[in-house]
Each structure stands twice: as structure tokens, then as C-alpha cells.
Motif scaffolding. Structure first.
Motif, PDB file in Angstrom:
ATOM      1  N   LEU A  17     -56.537 -45.562  77.800  1.00 24.59           N
ATOM      2  CA  LEU A  17     -55.824 -46.812  77.558  1.00 24.59           C
ATOM      3  C   LEU A  17     -56.719 -48.018  77.805  1.00 24.59           C
ATOM      4  O   LEU A  17     -56.769 -48.946  76.993  1.00 24.59           O
ATOM      5  N   ARG A  18     -57.444 -47.978  78.915  1.00 23.67           N
ATOM      6  CA  ARG A  18     -58.321 -49.100  79.275  1.00 23.67           C
ATOM      7  C   ARG A  18     -59.400 -49.341  78.222  1.00 23.67           C
ATOM      8  O   ARG A  18     -59.849 -50.469  78.030  1.00 23.67           O
ATOM      9  N   ALA A  19     -59.795 -48.289  77.496  1.00 28.63           N
ATOM     10  CA  ALA A  19     -60.857 -48.403  76.499  1.00 28.63           C
ATOM     11  C   ALA A  19     -60.367 -48.927  75.145  1.00 28.63           C
ATOM     12  O   ALA A  19     -61.180 -49.216  74.278  1.00 28.63           O
ATOM     13  N   THR A  20     -59.061 -49.060  74.968  1.00 29.10           N
ATOM     14  CA  THR A  20     -58.559 -49.521  73.670  1.00 29.10           C
ATOM     15  C   THR A  20     -58.764 -51.025  73.520  1.00 29.10           C
ATOM     16  O   THR A  20     -58.620 -51.784  74.485  1.00 29.10           O
ATOM     17  N   PRO A  21     -59.090 -51.459  72.319  1.00 32.36           N
ATOM     18  CA  PRO A  21     -59.265 -52.899  72.088  1.00 32.36           C
ATOM     19  C   PRO A  21     -58.005 -53.703  72.413  1.00 32.36           C
ATOM     20  O   PRO A  21     -58.097 -54.818  72.938  1.00 32.36           O
TER      21      PRO A  21
END
Length: 83
Positions: A24-28
């Protein structure tokens, strides 16, 4: 009735949640939300803090399991010496 979980199941749940939060943290979309000036929490927390907390809890459980097993082996060893 509460479900009974094994230590292995608890560890798997924690690891799964940690990995989900990492994805989740890596999603734009999430990065954009967290970068907003309006993104605030009462303790200035970020998603990375939750990930770190889950990691530390996972490690603490592993440590408890390790030391519990080590103590059990020590007790078995001590019992065999006194026999």
C-alpha cells in the motif's frame, strides 16, 4: 466464541499485514495522500511506523518462542543430569 490461533498463525497474520501495508505504501495514490500538507495524525505517525511496529511485534514473538524452547531444552537437560 473466540477463535483459537496458533503462534504460527499469529505470526503469519502479522507478516501478511506488514506486507500488505508495504504494498500500500508503495502505491502512487497512497504516496500522494501521505505527501499532502493536510495528512496529519495525532502523533505524527505514518504508514511506515505501523509497518515497523508490526515487524517489531513479529520479532518479539519469535524471541519469546526461541527463549521458551531454549528454556525447555535446558530443563530437559537439567532433569537428565539429576536422574
Amino acid at each position: 466464541m473466540q477463535p483459537i490461533l496458533t503462534v504460527e498463525q499469529i505470526l503469519a497474520i502479522l507478516k501478511g499485514k506488514e506486507e500488505s501495508l508495504r504494498m500500500l505504501r508503495a502505491t502512487p495514490e497512497y504516496m500522494k495522500l501521505e505527501a499532502s500538507e493536510r495528512f496529519t495524525t495525532s502523533n505524527d505517525l505514518r504508514l511506515g511506523d505501523a509497518i515497523q511496529a508490526l515487524f517489531e511485534i513479529h520479532q518479539a514473538i519469535l524471541d519469546v518462542e526461541f527463549y521458551s524452547q531454549a528454556e525447555g531444552q535446558t530443563n530437559v537437560f537439567n532433569d537428565s543430569l539429576s536422574a
